[in-house]
Design an enzyme around this catalytic site. Structure first.
Site, PDB file in Angstrom:
ATOM      1  N   LYS A  93      83.607  13.265 -10.165  1.00  0.00           N
ATOM      2  CA  LYS A  93      84.140  14.593  -9.835  1.00  0.00           C
ATOM      3  C   LYS A  93      85.015  15.048 -10.991  1.00  0.00           C
ATOM      4  O   LYS A  93      85.955  14.350 -11.362  1.00  0.00           O
ATOM      5  CB  LYS A  93      84.963  14.550  -8.550  1.00  0.00           C
ATOM      6  CG  LYS A  93      85.742  15.847  -8.258  1.00  0.00           C
ATOM      7  CD  LYS A  93      86.659  15.702  -7.069  1.00  0.00           C
ATOM      8  CE  LYS A  93      87.758  14.707  -7.293  1.00  0.00           C
ATOM      9  NZ  LYS A  93      88.753  15.171  -8.313  1.00  0.00           N
ATOM     10  N   PRO A  98      85.523   4.284 -14.501  1.00  0.00           N
ATOM     11  CA  PRO A  98      86.813   3.597 -14.544  1.00  0.00           C
ATOM     12  C   PRO A  98      87.599   3.824 -13.255  1.00  0.00           C
ATOM     13  O   PRO A  98      87.461   4.862 -12.590  1.00  0.00           O
ATOM     14  CB  PRO A  98      87.528   4.241 -15.738  1.00  0.00           C
ATOM     15  CG  PRO A  98      86.468   4.908 -16.537  1.00  0.00           C
ATOM     16  CD  PRO A  98      85.392   5.285 -15.588  1.00  0.00           C
ATOM     17  N   ALA A 119      90.962   4.472 -10.970  1.00  0.00           N
ATOM     18  CA  ALA A 119      92.205   5.260 -11.082  1.00  0.00           C
ATOM     19  C   ALA A 119      92.177   6.128 -12.335  1.00  0.00           C
ATOM     20  O   ALA A 119      93.087   6.100 -13.160  1.00  0.00           O
ATOM     21  CB  ALA A 119      93.430   4.345 -11.090  1.00  0.00           C
ATOM     22  N   SER A 120      91.103   6.926 -12.454  1.00  0.00           N
ATOM     23  CA  SER A 120      90.899   7.640 -13.722  1.00  0.00           C
ATOM     24  C   SER A 120      90.763   9.147 -13.564  1.00  0.00           C
ATOM     25  O   SER A 120      90.413   9.833 -14.518  1.00  0.00           O
ATOM     26  CB  SER A 120      89.649   7.086 -14.425  1.00  0.00           C
ATOM     27  OG  SER A 120      88.484   7.377 -13.671  1.00  0.00           O
ATOM     28  N   VAL A 170      88.594  10.963 -11.774  1.00  0.00           N
ATOM     29  CA  VAL A 170      87.251  11.526 -11.560  1.00  0.00           C
ATOM     30  C   VAL A 170      86.731  11.205 -10.157  1.00  0.00           C
ATOM     31  O   VAL A 170      85.528  11.261  -9.902  1.00  0.00           O
ATOM     32  CB  VAL A 170      86.245  11.045 -12.637  1.00  0.00           C
ATOM     33  CG1 VAL A 170      86.611  11.629 -13.990  1.00  0.00           C
ATOM     34  CG2 VAL A 170      86.164   9.534 -12.700  1.00  0.00           C
ATOM     35  N   GLY A 171      87.648  10.880  -9.248  1.00  0.00           N
ATOM     36  CA  GLY A 171      87.284  10.709  -7.844  1.00  0.00           C
ATOM     37  C   GLY A 171      86.382   9.534  -7.557  1.00  0.00           C
ATOM     38  O   GLY A 171      85.627   9.560  -6.575  1.00  0.00           O
ATOM     39  N   GLY A 206      86.625   6.309  -6.352  1.00  0.00           N
ATOM     40  CA  GLY A 206      86.671   5.691  -5.035  1.00  0.00           C
ATOM     41  C   GLY A 206      86.321   6.658  -3.935  1.00  0.00           C
ATOM     42  O   GLY A 206      85.600   6.315  -2.980  1.00  0.00           O
ATOM     43  N   SER A 207      86.801   7.902  -4.046  1.00  0.00           N
ATOM     44  CA  SER A 207      86.484   8.914  -3.039  1.00  0.00           C
ATOM     45  C   SER A 207      85.000   9.251  -3.052  1.00  0.00           C
ATOM     46  O   SER A 207      84.381   9.421  -1.993  1.00  0.00           O
ATOM     47  CB  SER A 207      87.302  10.186  -3.296  1.00  0.00           C
ATOM     48  OG  SER A 207      88.681   9.939  -3.147  1.00  0.00           O
ATOM     49  N   ASP A 244      90.417  13.842  -1.296  1.00  0.00           N
ATOM     50  CA  ASP A 244      89.263  14.209  -2.132  1.00  0.00           C
ATOM     51  C   ASP A 244      87.928  14.079  -1.402  1.00  0.00           C
ATOM     52  O   ASP A 244      86.910  14.564  -1.896  1.00  0.00           O
ATOM     53  CB  ASP A 244      89.207  13.311  -3.384  1.00  0.00           C
ATOM     54  CG  ASP A 244      90.094  13.815  -4.503  1.00  0.00           C
ATOM     55  OD1 ASP A 244      90.686  14.899  -4.345  1.00  0.00           O
ATOM     56  OD2 ASP A 244      90.197  13.119  -5.528  1.00  0.00           O
TER      57      ASP A 244
END
Length: 298
Positions: free
Chosen positions: A16, A103, A105-106, A108-109, A111-112, A145
């Protein structure tokens, strides 16, 4: 009941990209209000899901190290939340394999998007009759997100990210994603904001082509970028690398540290990615295109 080994499906969990992100306020419960134009790319994580004798979850890929395999992972949380909603009788065991290409915690969403892909995939695999509103409600319980990631189309998100307005038309954009190898804590970035009452996004241009979008982006901001840059100066290096590779526009996505460069064609983006990768072999660098939407599709 689905039989193990009978139905293996692969789902993309796209990156994202917040092309613009304005922080417009803060609720009493501490959640920040945003106004964001977001697109989703053809590059991302991948989920492979199939019926199994018992629930299984595994992670592979470049960024698999250190990811939790229990309900600390949003994919597992999504599976369990959907099962609670639909009932155990209708949600037989599944094996889920996550290929982690983005990556952690970067901004670009990742995990979401993984969790949203799991919700969309399992709704179909389990043949559940759950409408979009209910699925968005389940998603929102997992993270702000999730509602936009469930759509995975060009959209404007408002509220805490839960008020999603898909666009009726938006072109594919050539993008290069760059992360200098630094994770950024989203709560830390929001804490470092200098102000939280910024103006909302200006109206989108009537004509949505590359040049009009680029010019419009010049009138917008990512209000999280200065705060994230103060916490991780390497974000500035990533932006400079994109501009050195002749990006028509460069900005940080989300709460960082991933930055994106806008390029007029996919081939130009690929050449820029090769150039940046040669200079920074340890960085995450990916050339991709955003998903387009044509009139009437949204």
């Amino acid at each position: 009941m689905l039989e193990p080994g009978t139905d293996v499906r692969t789902w993309l969990a796209p990156a994202k990209i917040n092309l613009a992100l304005h922080v417009t306020g803060r609720r009493d419960d501490g959640y920040h209000l945003v106004d964001s134009l977001a697109v989703f790319t053809r590059f991302g994580d991948r989920l492979e899901i199939e019926p199994a004798e018992q629930d299984e979850f595994s992670v592979s890929g470049r960024y698999a190290a250190g990811l939790p395999l229990d309900d600390g992972n949003l994919v597992v949380k999504a599976r369990d939340a959907l099962r609670r909603e639909a009932g155990a009788q209708r949600t037989s065991p599944v094996a889920i394999r996550l290929e982690k290409n983005l990556p952690v915690a970067s901004g670009v969403g990742g995990g979401s998007s993984d969790a949203a892909a799991a919700l969309n995939a399992l709704t179909r695999l389990w043949r559940l009759d759950i409408d979009d509103i209910s699925l968005a409600r389940i998603g929102l319980s997992l993270g702000a997100d999730l509602p936009m990631c469930l759509k995975s189309k060009p959209l404007v998100a408002r509220g805490i990210g839960d008020e999603v307005s898909p666009l009726s038309a938006f072109p594919a954009l050539g993008l290069v994603l760059v992360n200098p190898g630094t994770a950024v804590s989203t709560p830390d970035v929001f804490k470092a904001l200098s102000r939280r009452d910024n103006a909302a996004l200006p109206p989108l241009p009537r004509r949505l082509d590359f040049h009009a979008i680029r010019n419009w982006l010049e009138t917008t901001r990512n209000d999280l970028e200065p705060a994230a840059h103060s916490l991780q100066p390497a974000i500035g290096e990533a932006l400079r690398a994109l501009k050195r590779a002749d990006a028509a526009f460069a900005r940080m996505s989300g709460s960082g540290a991933t930055c994106f460069g806008l390029f007029e064609t996919g081939n130009v983006a690929k050449r820029a990615a090769i150039e940046i990768r040669a200079r920074h072999p340890d960085w995450f660098v990916a050339a991709t295109r955003s998903m387009e939407v044509s009139d009437g599709e949204a």
